[in-house]
Design a protein around this motif. Structure first.
Motif, short mmCIF file in Angstrom:
data_model
loop_
_atom_site.label_atom_id
_atom_site.label_comp_id
_atom_site.label_asym_id
_atom_site.label_seq_id
_atom_site.Cartn_x
_atom_site.Cartn_y
_atom_site.Cartn_z
N ARG A 192 -47.86 -22.70 -2.24
CA ARG A 192 -47.40 -22.63 -0.86
C ARG A 192 -47.07 -24.03 -0.34
O ARG A 192 -47.71 -25.01 -0.72
CB ARG A 192 -48.47 -21.99 0.03
N ILE A 224 -49.21 -23.88 7.14
CA ILE A 224 -48.32 -23.22 6.20
C ILE A 224 -46.93 -23.11 6.81
O ILE A 224 -46.77 -22.75 7.97
CB ILE A 224 -48.86 -21.82 5.83
N PHE A 240 -43.23 -21.44 7.21
CA PHE A 240 -42.67 -20.08 7.16
C PHE A 240 -41.16 -20.15 7.19
O PHE A 240 -40.55 -21.07 7.77
CB PHE A 240 -43.16 -19.25 8.35
N ILE A 243 -43.77 -16.68 3.98
CA ILE A 243 -44.36 -17.96 3.62
C ILE A 243 -43.46 -18.67 2.60
O ILE A 243 -42.99 -18.07 1.64
CB ILE A 243 -45.77 -17.75 3.02
N ASP A 290 -48.01 -11.94 2.36
CA ASP A 290 -47.46 -12.27 3.68
C ASP A 290 -47.99 -11.31 4.74
O ASP A 290 -48.35 -11.73 5.86
CB ASP A 290 -45.93 -12.20 3.63
#
Length: 569
Positions: free
Chosen positions: A395, A403, A405, A411, A461
């Protein structure tokens, strides 16, 4: 003793006088029933045990009536059941009456043929002994077969021929068995169980061979005819070989996957196929080995090897020596004819020569052993393995550690493929795990393939979004609860303050009323007025003063008491 009896009589009289009429009647009824039961039990116990006259039931009513009349003529007590079985008092009477009934041809044809051998005789013949032996063997064998869990009932027929003088004239021993399988049993289609019954019958009867045994079911189907099962056996053997192959492939596959999963992870490994070719050819190898003869064994106490050996030892020897000196005899032909000496030796005639010959034959003895080696039931001919390894997905995080997006709440991830060095290492591990042998054609292929993880990523997700929603819901819930708690605390503080102010006003009004009353009484005394107060008024004034004092000392309890009174009204 007399005193004890007198005392017991007195106690019985006292107890009898206390009982009512109903209790006395119940006592006599119990005693009567007990005595009647004892009498009946003694009568039934004294009766002799009944035995069967004929083991088989008689279905013909006329035959049954004739037998009954004949028994009555002999004065034999008997009982006839609804099934058509006849019982007499003892076995001796049964044997006697069977002999009489057989003599008068009253034994029905459908009954057991072995009942005729129950007749009383002064002696037994060899024929009767053989019949009894055959019957004992048959019944014992039948009981053995019926004792099996898969057999409901069995009928056994044995043919034991008489012994002949010559073997070629001897008839074979034969046996036939009819079985009735139990419901749910697979004995009809289970070859091993049928073979077990065949061995049971063979070992129970002396001189019986397998070819002379016939086992069938109640439909007449022969169950031990295995001659037509060659194709079935071949298919069954193929099935077992295929199962063995699949089991071996599964074992290799699980072992390889478990080992590589610890290195690369379970979700990154996939063993696409493990193919193993097996050789089921039976082989027996005989090897003759020659080895030296040890003449001195090694002493284990010394640190060095002092053993001695020779390649062989002499068993026998033969020496031959031959010498020759001078001219030998040369054959000549008749006078006037040329001699028979070959041209090659004609030049050597009349020459002196030497001839010597030495020969030695020695027989040596060596150690020899023969090794008989039989191959295992199967041998691996070739192994081929195909495996796929996925790369690593990571990620993407921002500088703050959040994180990242994409559009739609997806993600962001980054893919790192597997290097060629890791693929080679994995291939080497697999080769060592399966015992790779290039000479027999083994093949191991490991490829880097990117797995389809769309469903996995969608699930991750969605879980992440649900986690965010839960966190927001919990946060809003905590804020709402905090607001409610703060509002309740503020309301509680305000209500207590208002209650305190109201109580102060009431105390102030009560104090003013008291002061006014005291002032009025004081003015009345000054004016010398005679104020007469009743007892009730004085009690009311004292109660009022006590209530005022209690309200001053415990204002909260008094307020709660007043609320309770108001609620009750």
């Amino acid at each position: 003793m007399n005193e004890w009896l007198n005392k017991l009589k007195e106690q019985v009289k006292v107890l009898w006088g206390k009982w009512s009429l109903v209790q006395k009647i119940i006592l006599f009824a119990v005693i009567g029933v007990t005595l009647t039961g004892l009498v009946l039990l003694a009568n039934f116990s004294s009766e002799p045990n009944m035995v069967l006259l004929i083991t088989s039931p008689i279905s013909d009513p006329q035959k049954l009536e004739d037998i009954s009349m004949r028994l009555d003529q002999e004065g034999v007590e008997h009982n006839i059941t609804e099934e058509g079985r006849i019982y007499v008092n003892d076995r001796k009477t049964a044997q006697k009456m069977v002999a009489i009934l057989m003599r008068e041809d009253l034994i029905p044809s459908g009954t057991s043929p072995w009942d005729i051998f129950k007749m009383d005789r002064w002696s037994l013949t060899d024929f009767e002994r053989n019949i009894n032996l055959r019957q004992a063997v048959r019944l014992n064998l039948q009981d053995h077969i019926e004792a099996l869990d898969d057999v409901d009932s069995a009928q056994v027929t044995l043919v034991l021929p008489e012994d002949k003088l010559f073997a070629e004239d001897q008839n074979p021993v034969t046996a036939s068995v009819i079985i009735t399988p139990r419901p749910g049993s697979d004995i009809v289609s289970n070859r091993k169980k049928i073979e077990g019954i065949v061995k049971l019958v063979q070992f129970a009867v002396e001189g019986l061979v397998v070819d002379n045994i016939v086992i069938s079911d109640y439909r007449g189907t022969v169950l031990n005819d295995f001659g037509d099962l060659a194709d079935f056996d071949r298919l069954e053997l193929s099935g077992r070989q295929l199962k063995q192959k699949q089991t071996l492939e599964t074992s290799y596959k699980e072992q390889i996957f478990q080992e590589l999963a610890q290195i690369f992870g379970k979700d990154r490994m996939s063993i696409t196929k493990v193919e193993i070719d097996l050789d089921y050819t039976k082989e027996t190898v005989t090897t003759e080995e020659h080895y030296p003869i040890t003449t001195k064994s090694d002493n284990p106490s010394t640190p060095y090897d002092e053993s001695a050996f020779v390649l062989s030892i002499s068993r026998s020897s033969e020496n031959l020596s031959e010498n020759f000196n001078g001219t030998g005899f040369n054959p000549e032909g008749p006078p006037g004819q040329e001699g028979q000496t070959p041209p090659a030796y004609q030049d050597l005639d009349n020459l002196v020569g030497n001839y010597s010959k030495t020969s030695a034959i020695v027989n040596e003895e060596i150690n020899t052993r023969n090794i008989y080696e039989e191959k295992s039931p199967w041998e691996i001919k070739r192994i081929s393995v195909g495996a796929a390894i996925d790369g690593v997905w990571k990620r993407i995080y921002s500088e703050k550690g959040d994180i990242q997006f994409e559009s739609g709440g997806i993600i962001q991830r980054e893919y790192t493929p597997v290097s060629n060095e890791e693929i080679k290492k994995a291939q080497t591990l697999i080769e060592h795990a399966i015992g790779f042998n290039k000479a027999r054609g083994d093949s191991v292929i490991v490829q880097h393939i990117q797995f389809n993880r769309a469903e996995q990523f969608n699930t991750e997700d969605e879980e992440f979004r649900n986690q965010k929603r839960v966190q927001q819901a919990v946060l809003y819930s905590i804020i709402g609860v905090a607001v409610i708690i703060v509002a309740f605390i503020i309301f509680r503080i305000i209500s207590r303050e208002m209650e305190r102010r109201r109580r102060l006003r009431e105390e102030e009004l009560a104090r003013q009323h008291q002061m006014m009353r005291e002032a009025a009484l004081k003015s009345a005394e000054e004016e010398e007025m005679d104020v007469a107060m009743s007892v009730e008024e004085r009690a009311r004034m004292e109660m009022q003063e006590n209530a005022i004092n209690m309200a001053r000392e415990h204002p909260e309890d008094v307020a709660q008491l007043i609320r309770t009174w108001l609620v009750e009204e």
